[in-house]
Write a protein that holds these residues in place. Structure first.
Motif, PDB file in Angstrom:
ATOM      1  N   PRO A 102       0.826  -1.219   0.000  1.00 44.07           N
ATOM      2  CA  PRO A 102       0.000   0.000   0.000  1.00 44.07           C
ATOM      3  C   PRO A 102       0.857   1.264   0.000  1.00 44.07           C
ATOM      4  O   PRO A 102       1.898   1.322   0.655  1.00 44.07           O
ATOM      5  CB  PRO A 102      -0.803  -0.100   1.297  1.00 44.07           C
ATOM      6  CG  PRO A 102      -0.676  -1.504   1.761  1.00 44.07           C
ATOM      7  CD  PRO A 102       0.571  -2.055   1.171  1.00 44.07           C
ATOM      8  N   ASP A 103       0.403   2.269  -0.728  1.00 47.97           N
ATOM      9  CA  ASP A 103       1.130   3.540  -0.772  1.00 47.97           C
ATOM     10  C   ASP A 103       1.193   4.214   0.594  1.00 47.97           C
ATOM     11  O   ASP A 103       2.136   4.938   0.888  1.00 47.97           O
ATOM     12  CB  ASP A 103       0.488   4.498  -1.776  1.00 47.97           C
ATOM     13  CG  ASP A 103       0.733   4.058  -3.212  1.00 47.97           C
ATOM     14  OD1 ASP A 103       1.769   3.406  -3.478  1.00 47.97           O
ATOM     15  OD2 ASP A 103      -0.104   4.370  -4.068  1.00 47.97           O
ATOM     16  N   ASP A 104       0.193   3.955   1.431  1.00 47.07           N
ATOM     17  CA  ASP A 104       0.148   4.576   2.760  1.00 47.07           C
ATOM     18  C   ASP A 104       0.696   3.649   3.847  1.00 47.07           C
ATOM     19  O   ASP A 104       0.282   3.709   4.997  1.00 47.07           O
ATOM     20  CB  ASP A 104      -1.275   5.011   3.095  1.00 47.07           C
ATOM     21  CG  ASP A 104      -2.223   3.837   3.263  1.00 47.07           C
ATOM     22  OD1 ASP A 104      -1.909   2.730   2.763  1.00 47.07           O
ATOM     23  OD2 ASP A 104      -3.281   4.013   3.886  1.00 47.07           O
ATOM     24  N   PHE A 105       1.683   2.809   3.500  1.00 44.30           N
ATOM     25  CA  PHE A 105       2.211   1.833   4.456  1.00 44.30           C
ATOM     26  C   PHE A 105       2.813   2.467   5.701  1.00 44.30           C
ATOM     27  O   PHE A 105       2.977   1.802   6.714  1.00 44.30           O
ATOM     28  CB  PHE A 105       3.256   0.926   3.779  1.00 44.30           C
ATOM     29  CG  PHE A 105       4.553   1.610   3.479  1.00 44.30           C
ATOM     30  CD1 PHE A 105       5.597   1.561   4.382  1.00 44.30           C
ATOM     31  CD2 PHE A 105       4.736   2.309   2.299  1.00 44.30           C
ATOM     32  CE1 PHE A 105       6.795   2.202   4.115  1.00 44.30           C
ATOM     33  CE2 PHE A 105       5.929   2.931   2.017  1.00 44.30           C
ATOM     34  CZ  PHE A 105       6.963   2.886   2.920  1.00 44.30           C
ATOM     35  N   TYR A 107      -1.253   0.524  10.194  1.00 46.92           N
ATOM     36  CA  TYR A 107      -0.568  -0.732   9.873  1.00 46.92           C
ATOM     37  C   TYR A 107       0.420  -1.168  10.939  1.00 46.92           C
ATOM     38  O   TYR A 107       0.885  -2.308  10.905  1.00 46.92           O
ATOM     39  CB  TYR A 107       0.203  -0.590   8.544  1.00 46.92           C
ATOM     40  CG  TYR A 107      -0.662  -0.394   7.350  1.00 46.92           C
ATOM     41  CD1 TYR A 107      -1.453  -1.410   6.845  1.00 46.92           C
ATOM     42  CD2 TYR A 107      -0.693   0.844   6.698  1.00 46.92           C
ATOM     43  CE1 TYR A 107      -2.244  -1.218   5.734  1.00 46.92           C
ATOM     44  CE2 TYR A 107      -1.472   1.046   5.574  1.00 46.92           C
ATOM     45  CZ  TYR A 107      -2.248   0.010   5.093  1.00 46.92           C
ATOM     46  OH  TYR A 107      -3.020   0.202   3.989  1.00 46.92           O
TER      47      TYR A 107
END
Length: 96
Positions: A84-87, A92
């Motif tokens: 995911p780009d928002d890791f 998370y």
């Protein structure tokens, strides 16, 4: 014309993410590992680990557990395809 580069910090990471976005590739496993290392560093894990090694006094169990949780989250995120780009989002990662 010379371009200056931020070596460490949010601006440097943002520039890297922009370059990747322009190239059409998302975050890499190395990006996730760097985020995990950053979170461990901010938690105070490394000085506690060194202190434990030097003095023999065990580190807090909560720091050991947090390290395991961060490693697990990093490994899980690294295996996603695509990552995911928002890791970097706190959603998370374990709360420290």
């Amino acid at each position: 014309m010379r371009m200056f580069k931020v070596i460490e910090g949010g601006l440097g990471r943002a520039a890297q993410m922009n370059e990747r976005a322009e190239a059409g590739s998302g975050p890499s496993r190395e990006d996730v590992r760097r985020e995990a290392n950053r979170r461990l560093k901010e938690s105070g894990y490394h000085p506690s680990r060194i202190r434990e090694f030097a003095t023999g006094v065990p580190m807090l169990a909560s720091l050991k557990y947090l390290s395991l949780q961060i490693d697990f989250a990093a490994e899980t995120l690294s295996r996603l395809d695509p990552i995911p780009d928002d890791f970097r989002s706190d959603a998370y990662w374990p709360a420290g």
